[in-house]
Structures are given as C-alpha cells and as structure tokens.
Design an enzyme around this catalytic site. Structure first.
Site, PDB file in Angstrom:
ATOM      1  N   ALA A  56      54.103  87.914 -19.240  1.00 35.64           N
ATOM      2  CA  ALA A  56      55.014  87.666 -18.122  1.00 35.64           C
ATOM      3  C   ALA A  56      54.405  86.711 -17.092  1.00 35.64           C
ATOM      4  CB  ALA A  56      55.386  88.989 -17.454  1.00 35.64           C
ATOM      5  N   VAL A  81      56.667  94.355 -17.889  1.00 34.98           N
ATOM      6  CA  VAL A  81      55.344  94.707 -17.367  1.00 34.98           C
ATOM      7  C   VAL A  81      55.364  96.215 -17.140  1.00 34.98           C
ATOM      8  CG1 VAL A  81      53.553  94.128 -15.712  1.00 34.98           C
ATOM      9  CG2 VAL A  81      55.372  92.476 -16.169  1.00 34.98           C
ATOM     10  N   ILE A  82      54.475  96.897 -17.852  1.00 34.56           N
ATOM     11  CA  ILE A  82      54.499  98.361 -17.860  1.00 34.56           C
ATOM     12  C   ILE A  82      53.216  98.876 -17.217  1.00 34.56           C
ATOM     13  CG2 ILE A  82      54.646 100.405 -19.337  1.00 34.56           C
ATOM     14  CD1 ILE A  82      56.226  98.570 -21.331  1.00 34.56           C
ATOM     15  N   HIS A  88      46.165  95.845 -13.792  1.00 36.60           N
ATOM     16  CA  HIS A  88      46.532  94.730 -12.905  1.00 36.60           C
ATOM     17  C   HIS A  88      48.051  94.490 -12.885  1.00 36.60           C
ATOM     18  CE1 HIS A  88      45.937  92.993 -16.813  1.00 36.60           C
ATOM     19  NE2 HIS A  88      46.200  91.772 -16.434  1.00 36.60           N
ATOM     20  N   ARG A 127      65.949 100.395 -20.475  1.00 33.01           N
ATOM     21  CA  ARG A 127      66.556  99.233 -19.814  1.00 33.01           C
ATOM     22  C   ARG A 127      66.638  98.023 -20.733  1.00 33.01           C
ATOM     23  NH1 ARG A 127      64.300 102.693 -16.676  1.00 33.01           N
ATOM     24  NH2 ARG A 127      64.995 103.043 -14.533  1.00 33.01           N
TER      25      ARG A 127
END
Ligand code: INI
Length: 160
Positions: A56, A81-82, A88, A127
């Site tokens: 990402a 982004v999990i 980070h 989602r």
C-alpha cells in the site's frame, strides 16, 4: 442557482486501478469488486487498466505516474493494511492515505482511496466482498462520480 453533481455513467471513462499485492487474497477481492462496479456502470475494458504494486505504501507513486500521464479520467487505489500483522501500521496506512490525497490534489485527477485499514484479516475480508460489502467496488463508484463531476465543473481559470 447552479448545481454540480457527478453521474455514474462510466461508458466514456478511462480508469486505472492500482492495487497492492500485500495481503493479496484481500486485494484480489477488492480488485474484483472494483472491476465489477466499473463494468456495471458501463466502462469498456479497453479503457481500463490494472497496475500491481508491492504494498500500500507504493500506491501513491504509481498513482501519480498514471494520473500525471494525462491518459486517465480517474484512478482507484486498492489495498489492505492490517494492524495485527504490522508494527508499522500507522506509517504504512498513513503514508498511503496522505500520499493518495496529495496525488489527487497535485494532478487534479480523482484518486479514490480503496485501502482497507483494519485490526484483523477477518475485518478486512468482511469489507472485501463479505458481510460489510466490497470497499473496492465503493471506491470505483466514487471514482466514476468524481471523474464526471470534474468534467462538469469549470476548469481552472475558466469563466462561466
Ligand atoms: N503493505 C500493505 O499493503 N499492507 C500491510 O498490511 C503491510 N504490512 O503489514 O506491513 C504492508 N507493508 C509493506 C509496505 O506497504 C511497503 O511495501 C514496504 O514498507 C516497502 O516500502
């Protein structure tokens, strides 16, 4: 009084989808949702492109190159982004979000933010075509509306 609104007709739109390979299972589902939305709104496959980036964090740079090329009406950025999987998280998610917003403002091309930022993989899956819908499809629909809105709005320095 004049009202400006974008419509959802994608028949003449050139749209680039930029998608991050990290969390690829989720990304692929977002991509499927985005392409499905574009096609359902009339987009022609000849006017669509898909560009893969590693993560990402790399979305803004690729989006900027494409948006700045003058060959597209909108860009759709997709990724996941999990938090559970990265210390980070904030840097990656924040870099992607801020970078994408900056690209859109710098180039004047709508760049839709279809990047999931979730605590868990399950929340991301929900989602990406699960019980919370498909955020890739939503981002693509936003890109269509914004591209058509910008086409309708006065251009910079244009007097109406
Ligand atoms: N990139 C993602 O798209 N999602 C993530 O969850 C993620 N994690 O977990 O770290 C991630 N990291 C890679 C990042 O996007 C860059 O590719 C990397 O930092 C190199 O610039």
């Amino acid at each position: 009084m004049r009202t400006y609104e974008g419509n959802f007709d994608a028949r003449d739109l050139r749209v680039a989808v930029v998608v991050s390979r990290f969390n690829e299972t989720i990304s692929k589902q977002l991509l499927e949702g985005a392409l499905d939305s574009l096609r359902r709104h009339g987009a022609n496959d000849d006017n669509l492109s898909v560009t893969w980036v590693p993560g990402a964090y790399e979305l803004p740079l690729a989006a900027e190159r494409i948006a700045g090329s003058g060959t597209v009406d909108a860009v759709v950025c997709l990724g996941a982004v999990i938090r559970g999987e990265t210390a980070h998280f904030e840097y990656v998610a924040g870099g992607a979000a801020n970078g994408i917003a900056e690209v859109s403002l710098r180039t004047g091309v709508p760049v839709a933010f279809g990047v999931l930022t979730t605590e868990t993989t399950e929340q991301a899956a929900n989602r990406a075509g699960g019980k919370m819908g498909n955020k890739g499809a939503e981002a693509a629909t936003v890109a269509i509306e914004m591209a058509n809105l910008l086409a309708a709005l006065p251009k910079p320095d244009e007097k109406i």
